[in-house]
Write a protein that holds these residues in place. Structure first.
Motif, PDB file in Angstrom:
ATOM      1  N   LEU A  31       0.598  -1.011  -0.022  1.00  0.00           N
ATOM      2  CA  LEU A  31       0.258   0.449   0.069  1.00  0.00           C
ATOM      3  C   LEU A  31       1.081   1.078  -0.181  1.00  0.00           C
ATOM      4  O   LEU A  31       0.217   2.610  -0.221  1.00  0.00           O
TER       5      LEU A  31
ATOM      6  N   TYR B  97      -9.996  12.277  14.894  1.00  0.00           N
ATOM      7  CA  TYR B  97     -11.259  12.117  14.034  1.00  0.00           C
ATOM      8  C   TYR B  97     -11.957  13.554  14.850  1.00  0.00           C
ATOM      9  O   TYR B  97     -13.029  13.744  13.907  1.00  0.00           O
TER      10      TYR B  97
ATOM     11  N   LYS C  22     -10.862  12.375   9.865  1.00  0.00           N
ATOM     12  CA  LYS C  22     -10.572  11.169   9.435  1.00  0.00           C
ATOM     13  C   LYS C  22      -9.196  11.802   8.438  1.00  0.00           C
ATOM     14  O   LYS C  22      -8.330  10.744   8.315  1.00  0.00           O
TER      15      LYS C  22
ATOM     16  N   GLN D 162      -5.428  10.388   8.124  1.00  0.00           N
ATOM     17  CA  GLN D 162      -4.975   9.368   7.208  1.00  0.00           C
ATOM     18  C   GLN D 162      -3.682   9.989   6.440  1.00  0.00           C
ATOM     19  O   GLN D 162      -2.588   9.064   6.392  1.00  0.00           O
TER      20      GLN D 162
ATOM     21  N   ILE E  46      -0.673   8.987   9.133  1.00  0.00           N
ATOM     22  CA  ILE E  46      -0.156   8.226   9.061  1.00  0.00           C
ATOM     23  C   ILE E  46       1.014   7.456   7.850  1.00  0.00           C
ATOM     24  O   ILE E  46       1.532   7.165   7.767  1.00  0.00           O
TER      25      ILE E  46
ATOM     26  N   ARG F 148       0.545   3.489   2.968  1.00  0.00           N
ATOM     27  CA  ARG F 148      -0.921   3.740   3.026  1.00  0.00           C
ATOM     28  C   ARG F 148      -2.158   3.151   3.580  1.00  0.00           C
ATOM     29  O   ARG F 148      -3.405   2.870   2.695  1.00  0.00           O
ATOM     30  N   ALA F 149      -1.146   2.185   4.291  1.00  0.00           N
ATOM     31  CA  ALA F 149      -2.527   1.543   5.241  1.00  0.00           C
ATOM     32  C   ALA F 149      -2.597   2.735   5.868  1.00  0.00           C
ATOM     33  O   ALA F 149      -3.780   3.593   6.142  1.00  0.00           O
ATOM     34  N   THR F 150      -5.056   1.936   6.026  1.00  0.00           N
ATOM     35  CA  THR F 150      -5.957   2.060   7.098  1.00  0.00           C
ATOM     36  C   THR F 150      -5.691   1.976   8.213  1.00  0.00           C
ATOM     37  O   THR F 150      -4.986   1.171   8.611  1.00  0.00           O
ATOM     38  N   PRO F 151      -5.947   2.353   9.082  1.00  0.00           N
ATOM     39  CA  PRO F 151      -6.031   2.697  10.989  1.00  0.00           C
ATOM     40  C   PRO F 151      -6.701   1.165  11.540  1.00  0.00           C
ATOM     41  O   PRO F 151      -6.107   0.069  12.531  1.00  0.00           O
TER      42      PRO F 151
ATOM     43  N   GLU G 103      -6.379  -1.467   9.411  1.00  0.00           N
ATOM     44  CA  GLU G 103      -5.550  -2.501  10.024  1.00  0.00           C
ATOM     45  C   GLU G 103      -4.092  -2.671  10.245  1.00  0.00           C
ATOM     46  O   GLU G 103      -3.712  -3.502  10.891  1.00  0.00           O
TER      47      GLU G 103
ATOM     48  N   THR H 269      -3.686   4.513  17.021  1.00  0.00           N
ATOM     49  CA  THR H 269      -5.433   4.192  16.331  1.00  0.00           C
ATOM     50  C   THR H 269      -7.232   3.450  17.061  1.00  0.00           C
ATOM     51  O   THR H 269      -7.827   4.232  16.741  1.00  0.00           O
TER      52      THR H 269
ATOM     53  N   THR I  70      -9.645   6.880  16.315  1.00  0.00           N
ATOM     54  CA  THR I  70     -10.171   6.474  15.580  1.00  0.00           C
ATOM     55  C   THR I  70     -11.550   5.763  16.287  1.00  0.00           C
ATOM     56  O   THR I  70     -12.586   5.496  15.530  1.00  0.00           O
TER      57      THR I  70
END
Length: 585
Positions: A14, A261, A267, A271, A274, A281-284, A286, A479, A483
């Motif tokens: 990612l 958030y 949001k 990101q 991160i 490019r990972a999401t919270p 993940e 995270t 989030t």
């Protein structure tokens, strides 16, 4: 190990892409790219001529952080990003393919921070613009011009502080502040300046107490007189205005919500953090899942050590024993400093077996200054210094000190960062610090300590595992807070249940994560990149694998995004494990 690599590979996939272009010599595309980065880098250095984080630079000026300068930065990085979009990586030389990947990451992170107006929050739980400035007084003053530059810089404090306060007011107005709970007591970091009884007692007068003998006595006297005047007329009033603002306006009206958030466009903001701190490019979600897996794995290793020392009880009882038994704590601040120095020197005797190329720079071991120590981390290292926090000794366990020292001094920050600065053949922007790489390397050094025989007792090794757990838990806690609506108490409880950290350190650390979204994610994800890359190299190379060559290949990069690091390890494997220096064979 296999599933761990697969999990990390999914995160790396990612990340930013690096072109797999054929080897080619420098050409017109290289010239276009180099013109872009050279112009912007020169401009960027001028913008931050007196970067308050650089304690070794004695500049005559403080940065301009006012509205016009901020607008100019936004415009410049927007234009630079657009120009980079027109560069084709496949038409660049191999060296510039790497440079482009690093540079694109830097510009994207800088541009995002500018768009989200990060400059309206110039502080977090343990650092601040005024606290960073105090470090300039600890720099090395060699000439009369150094002192004149310093005095001019001090004279600019009222303008600089006014600009910072105006930015903080703008952030306050739109709900963009650190959470109020993390700011409690931070006003006391200003009072050592405002409450100093005389200019000579002020921290900013320190460089004038012992001046180089090469400066004539009469000139020394004149410089000291000017220092007393500037401190009284400029420095102290600027800090008094700041103190009044913090106490009357900023801290009482700071936001009460903890998570990113809850911030404006929260949001997207989180990101962007991160990406800034992990280069991925990972999401919270993940990252949170990765943290949970790693916490469970490390917990198993911690239980094995507990059984090895034949402790009768469960893990919470063992952690309570470690936090309370006097045998694990220094009696005096000097005892702690002495032990840190012994550990650092022990590594010196092992360095040549694990590293082919060593930095020329040395480092000092110093205590964290008293006025910031209550809110500061247990230690911090960088070029020329390893700071050890001697405040509240019952919160500074000796079983964690070997891991802390390897992380902050050598072969961690005070080793890697000077090496990056000594790479004179790299473009200037390559010396910029990238957290995922720098913190990942330092955390890897803690793990490497096991292999190097740096942990003399099972308790020392447990301290290392506790530190590994601490950084894995950060993936869950950061995270969770930003989030998932985790409370401060919930985050503290998670660290209390899973690590051997003292409660004081847990409190300061959680406040740091709350006030500094995303930064805590860089450590473990960065370490995973190195550990998993090394495992891949060991499998591919077998008996040809050379640990010194591998470390030198990783360190020669300077500071890079994690996908760039993975590409370098791939090349290390493809070249048969050959290191970057000829004496490694």
């Amino acid at each position: 190990m296999g599933s761990r690599i697969t999990n990390f590979a999914s995160l790396i996939a990612l990340g930013i892409a690096i072109a797999a272009a054929p080897v080619r010599a420098a050409g017109p595309e290289d010239a276009r790219f180099e013109a872009i980065y050279k112009a912007e880098w020169s401009w960027r250095q001028a913008q931050h001529e007196a970067d308050e984080d650089d304690g070794d630079t004695i500049s005559a000026h403080l940065p301009d952080v006012g509205p016009a300068a901020q607008a100019a930065r936004l415009a410049r990085w927007t234009a630079t990003s657009q120009a980079l979009a027109g560069i084709d990586p496949a038409r660049l030389s191999p060296a510039n393919q790497t440079n482009l990947a690093v540079y694109r990451y830097q510009i994207e992170a800088l541009l995002a921070a500018q768009r989200f107006r990060d400059y309206e929050r110039p502080l977090n739980a343990d650092t601040s613009f005024w606290g960073n400035l105090a470090g300039v007084a600890q720099a090395s003053f060699r000439t009369a011009q150094d002192y004149r530059n310093y005095l001019t810089m001090l004279g600019e404090m009222p303008r600089y502080f006014d600009q910072q306060i105006a930015n903080m007011r703008a952030g306050l107005a739109r709900g963009f502040t650190p959470p109020q709970v993390t700011l409690q007591g931070r006003d006391t970091t200003v009072t050592p300046v405002t409450d100093a009884p005389t200019p000579e007692a002020n921290r900013f007068y320190a460089p004038f107490k012992a001046m180089p003998a090469t400066i004539p006595a009469a000139e020394q006297a004149a410089l000291r007189a000017e220092a007393r005047r500037v401190i009284a007329d400029k420095v102290v009033p600027a800090h008094k205005a700041l103190l009044q603002f913090l106490r009357n306006d900023y801290i009482p009206h700071a936001q009460t919500a903890l998570g990113a958030y809850a911030l404006p466009d929260g949001k997207a903001y989180y990101q962007s953090k991160i990406f800034e701190f992990t280069t991925l490019r990972a999401t919270p979600a993940e990252i949170h899942a990765t943290g949970l897996r790693e916490v469970a794995r490390i917990r198993g290793e911690m239980l094995a050590v507990m059984r090895a020392v034949q402790f009768q009880g469960d893990l919470p009882a063992f952690l309570a024993h470690l936090r309370s038994d006097p045998q694990f704590y220094a009696k005096t601040p000097q005892d702690l400093l002495n032990r840190a120095a012994w550990i650092a020197k022990t590594f010196d005797g092992k360095a040549a077996r694990y590293f082919g190329h060593l930095p020329r720079s040395r480092f000092a071991i110093k205590p964290v200054p008293d006025d910031i120590a209550p809110f500061y981390t247990s230690g911090r290292g960088g070029p020329g210094v390893y700071l050890v926090n001697t405040y509240n000794l019952p919160a500074r366990p000796l079983y964690s000190l070997p891991a802390l020292t390897l992380h902050e001094s050598a072969p961690g920050h005070a080793f890697q960062m000077p090496l990056a600065m000594e790479h004179k053949d790299l473009p200037g922007f390559r010396a910029e610090y990238i957290s995922a790489y720098g913190e990942g390397w330092a955390l890897y050094c803690e793990k490497l300590g096991d292999e190097m025989g740096m942990y003399d007792t099972p308790y020392d090794r447990f301290g290392m595992l506790s530190y590994q757990m601490w950084r894995a838990a950060r993936l869950v806690v950061d995270t969770g807070i930003h989030t998932m609506g985790w409370s401060r108490a919930q985050a503290q409880a998670y660290l209390h249940e899973n690590t051997a950290l003292a409660d004081h350190e847990i409190e300061t650390e959680v406040d740091r994560y709350i006030a500094w979204p995303g930064q805590a994610l860089s450590y473990y994800l960065g370490e995973m990149a190195i550990v998993d890359g090394r495992a891949r190299a060991e499998r591919a190379l077998g008996p040809k694998f050379n640990i010194r060559a591998f470390h030198d290949a990783v360190l020669e990069l300077g500071s890079v995004p994690l996908p760039v690091l993975q590409t370098r390890i791939d090349r290390f494997i493809a070249e048969g494990g050959k290191g970057p220096y000829p004496d490694e064979e």
